[in-house]
Design a protein around this motif. Structure first.
Motif, PDB file in Angstrom:
ATOM      1  N   TYR A 189       0.840  -1.198   0.000  1.00 19.79           N
ATOM      2  CA  TYR A 189       0.000   0.000   0.000  1.00 19.79           C
ATOM      3  C   TYR A 189       0.876   1.249   0.000  1.00 19.79           C
ATOM      4  CZ  TYR A 189      -4.016  -2.914   1.301  1.00 19.79           C
ATOM      5  OH  TYR A 189      -5.017  -3.858   1.315  1.00 19.79           O
ATOM      6  N   ASP A 190       0.430   2.274  -0.749  1.00 23.00           N
ATOM      7  CA  ASP A 190       1.082   3.568  -0.614  1.00 23.00           C
ATOM      8  C   ASP A 190       0.413   4.312   0.539  1.00 23.00           C
ATOM      9  OD1 ASP A 190      -1.351   4.543  -1.572  1.00 23.00           O
ATOM     10  OD2 ASP A 190      -0.603   4.881  -3.603  1.00 23.00           O
ATOM     11  N   GLU A 191       0.804   5.547   0.770  1.00 26.11           N
ATOM     12  CA  GLU A 191       0.315   6.277   1.942  1.00 26.11           C
ATOM     13  C   GLU A 191      -1.193   6.492   1.905  1.00 26.11           C
ATOM     14  OE1 GLU A 191       0.764  10.694   3.874  1.00 26.11           O
ATOM     15  OE2 GLU A 191       2.582   9.762   3.056  1.00 26.11           O
ATOM     16  N   MET A 201       1.638  -3.804   9.377  1.00 24.77           N
ATOM     17  CA  MET A 201       1.720  -2.702   8.414  1.00 24.77           C
ATOM     18  C   MET A 201       2.625  -1.577   8.904  1.00 24.77           C
ATOM     19  SD  MET A 201      -1.352  -0.739   6.384  1.00 24.77           S
ATOM     20  CE  MET A 201      -1.706   0.539   7.587  1.00 24.77           C
ATOM     21  N   ILE A 202       2.651  -1.340  10.226  1.00 28.67           N
ATOM     22  CA  ILE A 202       3.512  -0.299  10.785  1.00 28.67           C
ATOM     23  C   ILE A 202       4.820  -0.896  11.308  1.00 28.67           C
ATOM     24  CG2 ILE A 202       3.703   1.493  12.546  1.00 28.67           C
ATOM     25  CD1 ILE A 202       1.696   2.158  10.368  1.00 28.67           C
ATOM     26  N   GLY A 203       4.713  -2.044  11.978  1.00 30.66           N
ATOM     27  CA  GLY A 203       5.895  -2.640  12.591  1.00 30.66           C
ATOM     28  C   GLY A 203       6.666  -3.578  11.692  1.00 30.66           C
ATOM     29  N   GLY A 204       6.045  -4.075  10.615  1.00 24.56           N
ATOM     30  CA  GLY A 204       6.738  -4.990   9.721  1.00 24.56           C
ATOM     31  C   GLY A 204       6.874  -6.396  10.273  1.00 24.56           C
ATOM     32  N   ILE A 245     -11.684  -2.437   0.365  1.00 24.96           N
ATOM     33  CA  ILE A 245     -10.265  -2.073   0.268  1.00 24.96           C
ATOM     34  C   ILE A 245      -9.572  -3.039  -0.687  1.00 24.96           C
ATOM     35  CG2 ILE A 245      -8.083  -2.032   1.565  1.00 24.96           C
ATOM     36  CD1 ILE A 245      -9.724  -1.053   3.969  1.00 24.96           C
ATOM     37  N   ARG A 246      -8.699  -2.511  -1.512  1.00 27.08           N
ATOM     38  CA  ARG A 246      -7.932  -3.370  -2.430  1.00 27.08           C
ATOM     39  C   ARG A 246      -7.197  -4.426  -1.626  1.00 27.08           C
ATOM     40  NH1 ARG A 246      -2.683  -3.585  -4.529  1.00 27.08           N
ATOM     41  NH2 ARG A 246      -2.042  -1.751  -3.328  1.00 27.08           N
ATOM     42  N   TYR A 247      -7.422  -5.691  -1.981  1.00 24.74           N
ATOM     43  CA  TYR A 247      -6.851  -6.774  -1.201  1.00 24.74           C
ATOM     44  C   TYR A 247      -5.415  -7.055  -1.621  1.00 24.74           C
ATOM     45  CZ  TYR A 247      -5.810 -11.527   0.336  1.00 24.74           C
ATOM     46  OH  TYR A 247      -5.212 -12.625   0.890  1.00 24.74           O
ATOM     47  N   ILE A 248      -4.530  -7.136  -0.646  1.00 27.60           N
ATOM     48  CA  ILE A 248      -3.186  -7.674  -0.843  1.00 27.60           C
ATOM     49  C   ILE A 248      -3.007  -8.781   0.193  1.00 27.60           C
ATOM     50  CG2 ILE A 248      -2.258  -5.495  -1.698  1.00 27.60           C
ATOM     51  CD1 ILE A 248      -0.915  -5.089   1.029  1.00 27.60           C
ATOM     52  N   LYS A 249      -2.091  -9.681  -0.053  1.00 29.88           N
ATOM     53  CA  LYS A 249      -1.859 -10.757   0.907  1.00 29.88           C
ATOM     54  C   LYS A 249      -1.366 -10.181   2.234  1.00 29.88           C
ATOM     55  CE  LYS A 249      -0.791 -14.207  -2.630  1.00 29.88           C
ATOM     56  NZ  LYS A 249       0.223 -15.131  -3.184  1.00 29.88           N
ATOM     57  N   PHE A 250      -1.582 -10.949   3.310  1.00 28.23           N
ATOM     58  CA  PHE A 250      -1.166 -10.481   4.630  1.00 28.23           C
ATOM     59  C   PHE A 250       0.313 -10.119   4.622  1.00 28.23           C
ATOM     60  CE2 PHE A 250       0.038 -10.570   9.022  1.00 28.23           C
ATOM     61  CZ  PHE A 250      -1.085 -10.158   9.717  1.00 28.23           C
ATOM     62  N   HIS A 251       1.122 -10.909   3.934  1.00 29.85           N
ATOM     63  CA  HIS A 251       2.556 -10.642   3.882  1.00 29.85           C
ATOM     64  C   HIS A 251       2.845  -9.303   3.206  1.00 29.85           C
ATOM     65  CE1 HIS A 251       6.657 -12.133   4.478  1.00 29.85           C
ATOM     66  NE2 HIS A 251       6.959 -11.633   3.292  1.00 29.85           N
ATOM     67  N   GLY A 252       1.912  -8.850   2.350  1.00 27.10           N
ATOM     68  CA  GLY A 252       2.083  -7.557   1.697  1.00 27.10           C
ATOM     69  C   GLY A 252       2.058  -6.392   2.671  1.00 27.10           C
ATOM     70  N   LEU A 253       1.500  -6.610   3.862  1.00 23.85           N
ATOM     71  CA  LEU A 253       1.517  -5.552   4.873  1.00 23.85           C
ATOM     72  C   LEU A 253       2.954  -5.256   5.300  1.00 23.85           C
ATOM     73  CD1 LEU A 253      -1.537  -6.773   6.994  1.00 23.85           C
ATOM     74  CD2 LEU A 253      -1.462  -4.785   5.479  1.00 23.85           C
ATOM     75  N   ARG A 254       3.792  -6.297   5.347  1.00 22.93           N
ATOM     76  CA  ARG A 254       5.223  -6.087   5.646  1.00 22.93           C
ATOM     77  C   ARG A 254       5.886  -5.266   4.546  1.00 22.93           C
ATOM     78  NH1 ARG A 254       8.946  -8.832   8.439  1.00 22.93           N
ATOM     79  NH2 ARG A 254      10.108  -9.632   6.648  1.00 22.93           N
ATOM     80  N   HIS A 255       5.544  -5.559   3.309  1.00 24.09           N
ATOM     81  CA  HIS A 255       6.066  -4.773   2.195  1.00 24.09           C
ATOM     82  C   HIS A 255       5.670  -3.305   2.375  1.00 24.09           C
ATOM     83  CE1 HIS A 255       6.729  -8.268  -0.762  1.00 24.09           C
ATOM     84  NE2 HIS A 255       6.420  -8.796   0.401  1.00 24.09           N
ATOM     85  N   SER A 256       4.423  -3.097   2.774  1.00 27.24           N
ATOM     86  CA  SER A 256       3.920  -1.736   2.949  1.00 27.24           C
ATOM     87  C   SER A 256       4.698  -0.992   4.016  1.00 27.24           C
ATOM     88  CB  SER A 256       2.432  -1.777   3.324  1.00 27.24           C
ATOM     89  OG  SER A 256       1.686  -2.474   2.353  1.00 27.24           O
ATOM     90  N   SER A 257       5.103  -1.699   5.075  1.00 23.63           N
ATOM     91  CA  SER A 257       5.857  -1.063   6.155  1.00 23.63           C
ATOM     92  C   SER A 257       7.116  -0.401   5.629  1.00 23.63           C
ATOM     93  CB  SER A 257       6.197  -2.117   7.217  1.00 23.63           C
ATOM     94  OG  SER A 257       7.021  -1.568   8.228  1.00 23.63           O
ATOM     95  N   GLY A 258       7.860  -1.124   4.807  1.00 21.89           N
ATOM     96  CA  GLY A 258       9.072  -0.553   4.236  1.00 21.89           C
ATOM     97  C   GLY A 258       8.782   0.553   3.253  1.00 21.89           C
ATOM     98  N   THR A 259       7.766   0.368   2.441  1.00 21.28           N
ATOM     99  CA  THR A 259       7.411   1.357   1.431  1.00 21.28           C
ATOM    100  C   THR A 259       7.021   2.680   2.066  1.00 21.28           C
ATOM    101  OG1 THR A 259       6.652  -0.404  -0.036  1.00 21.28           O
ATOM    102  CG2 THR A 259       5.885   1.813  -0.512  1.00 21.28           C
ATOM    103  N   VAL A 309      11.248  -3.807  -0.748  1.00 18.57           N
ATOM    104  CA  VAL A 309      10.930  -2.379  -0.793  1.00 18.57           C
ATOM    105  C   VAL A 309      10.711  -1.947  -2.234  1.00 18.57           C
ATOM    106  CG1 VAL A 309      11.727  -0.079  -0.222  1.00 18.57           C
ATOM    107  CG2 VAL A 309      12.251  -1.982   1.288  1.00 18.57           C
ATOM    108  N   HIS A 310       9.600  -1.260  -2.470  1.00 18.63           N
ATOM    109  CA  HIS A 310       9.202  -0.862  -3.812  1.00 18.63           C
ATOM    110  C   HIS A 310       9.250   0.663  -3.944  1.00 18.63           C
ATOM    111  CE1 HIS A 310       7.545  -4.936  -4.232  1.00 18.63           C
ATOM    112  NE2 HIS A 310       7.229  -4.767  -2.956  1.00 18.63           N
TER     113      HIS A 310
END
Length: 495
Positions: A249-251, A276-279, A393-407, A442-443
């Motif tokens: 997710y972006d901001e 999503m916040i803690g990764g 909400i646009r669905y991403i996999k749970f693991h994608g929340l970790r990706h979002s943390s870094g992004t 990180v994207h």
């Protein structure tokens, strides 16, 4: 001269004489030979039509070649096969004489899998419990039915290639075990080919097992050597899918997620934001206990992991790697809400204990299932998917929340700070290697891309000054507008 005995339609046993032993008995060594070459198989069929005994032994084949009654075509087939037997026999003899030959104890693939399970798969130092469980699903559903009845040394590259090719065909999916009849949607899905990622995972499991057979001297060589791992058939389509539904997710999207989470219970809000916040990984949140929440210092410690549930019981193990043992600093507002949730948690525990319903013993799982025990390991992912559906909400996999943390950490940073921020992200996410953080997780987000494009604003030609020409005309300044550049008569290459 080669010595061999026929064992099946396209299989033989090479026989190497080693002389006589101390007891005056002849010593022999054997090696299986399976002919897969279509041209040689055609020669086998041709000779079998004349007489199935021709290829029964080396003596029979040589007598046929020397006979004067056979046709020239039949002799050609016989000589071709005889040359192949000679070549394989010489290789066999060389390996035996140089000590490079592995003496294969006859064992079927299914029996070897049991040895693999005992000595390798079930060892948590070799495979994590979750990985071992997934490997067993593949073994029982795919590998045993396909290879279980074969002697392990008779599994050939061609057999494996055919097996992998069959997995790509429509209808290769297995019918789910369930009561009742399949829905039309389920029937339609069954007829679709397996995902490339699934085929690649099956490939990985089979190669792991056969690698152990080589290590333990049951095979001279892995028959999968030289067989490439199944790859993405249409990389362009995969790229388009990633662009249409990036797994982070972006901001702006993250803000919508947070808004929706404040319509849910505090427990689930904190669990999702922990990723999503803690990764934090799903298993790390499942295994988090209150002693590892440090309110005064403002961080949580990752010391436990529940990647799997087996027979209704959580399988606990340490974090994924040494780097995954870490402290994650959390924002003050999150820790304040976590403190409020702890008060609710204590009150709930007291009620459950009073009613005799507490099943957690002395354990203090922060996010438990309502009885003090950890959630089933996949439950957070299932809750997350239903949450996205409920709130549009646009669905991403749970693991994608970790990706979002870094992004989200990178999104508003200047490019000059990227390396230092990536190092922080590596530590927060618990990656062993810096390259994993920079290359995989990180994207580059939309804001970063726009800032990068903005670097080229200095080359804009919104106000262009035209100098005096060679012939002295067109003095002064001319303003070029949008219409000028889009006019067909001015559609010339820029110099």
């Amino acid at each position: 001269m080669a010595s061999f005995e026929r064992r099946g339609k396209n299989s033989w046993r090479l026989v190497l004489s080693l002389g006589f032993g101390p007891n005056r008995k002849r010593m022999k060594q054997y090696q299986s030979l399976v002919i897969e070459d279509p041209a040689l198989q055609q020669s086998i069929s041709a000779l079998d039509e004349i007489d199935p005994n021709i290829l029964k032994s080396a003596n029979n084949l040589n007598r046929f070649i020397e006979s004067k009654e056979a046709t020239s075509t039949a002799i050609r087939h016989a000589k071709k096969l005889n040359q192949h037997f000679q070549d394989e026999y010489l290789k066999f003899k060389y390996q035996a004489e140089t000590g490079s030959l592995v003496r294969v104890k006859k064992i079927k693939f299914a029996d070897f899998v049991e040895i693999w399970r005992e000595k390798y798969g079930s060892d948590p130092e070799k495979l994590s419990p979750a990985t071992y469980s997934n490997y067993n699903i593949v073994i029982n559903s795919r590998l045993i039915p396909a290879f279980g009845h074969f002697w392990i040394d008779e599994i050939t590259p061609l057999m494996i290639l055919s097996f992998l090719k069959d997995l790509e065909k429509p209808g290769a999916r297995l019918t789910p075990k369930m009561s009742g009849t399949l829905t039309e949607r389920q029937k339609e899905k069954l007829m679709k080919p397996l995902d490339v990622g699934t085929i690649g995972y099956i490939y990985r499991v089979l190669k792991n097992i056969l690698n152990r057979a080589v290590e333990w001297k049951l095979l001279a060589e892995n028959p999968m050597n030289g067989i490439p791992k199944p790859g993405e058939k249409d990389p362009k389509r995969k790229l388009l899918e990633q662009r249409e539904n990036p797994q982070f997710y972006d901001e702006a999207e993250a803000q919508r997620v947070v808004d929706a989470l404040y319509k849910e219970s505090r427990k689930w809000r904190l669990l999702i934001l922990g990723s999503m916040i803690g990764g934090a990984r799903r298993g790390e949140l499942n295994g988090l206990e209150w002693p590892y929440v440090h309110f005064d210092e403002g961080y949580i410690s990752i010391e436990n992991n529940i990647p799997l549930s087996k027979h209704g019981k959580a399988v606990e193990k340490g974090p994924k790697s040494i780097a995954s043992y870490r402290n994650i600093d959390m924002p003050k507002w999150y820790m304040d809400e976590l403190r409020a949730y702890k008060d609710e948690w204590n009150h709930e525990k007291e009620q459950l204990e009073a009613e005799g319903l507490w099943q957690g013993g002395d354990r203090q799982y922060v996010f438990h299932n309502g009885t003090g025990k950890p959630y089933y390991y996949q439950h957070p992912s299932k809750w997350w998917k239903r949450f996205c559906e409920r709130h549009g909400i646009r669905y991403i996999k749970f693991h994608g929340l970790r990706h979002s943390s870094g992004t989200l950490l990178l999104e508003d940073e200047d490019e000059s700070n990227f390396d230092s921020i990536l190092k922080v992200i590596q530590q927060r996410l618990g990656h062993s290697r810096f390259s994993t953080t920079s290359d995989v997780y990180v994207h580059v987000t939309k804001k970063v891309k726009r800032r990068a494009a903005g670097k080229y604003d200095k080359f804009a030609r919104g106000n262009a000054t035209i100098p005096k020409g060679d012939n002295g005309d067109k003095l002064g300044t001319q303003i070029f507008g949008k219409d000028h550049f889009e006019s067909s008569e001015n559609n010339l290459p820029l110099q």
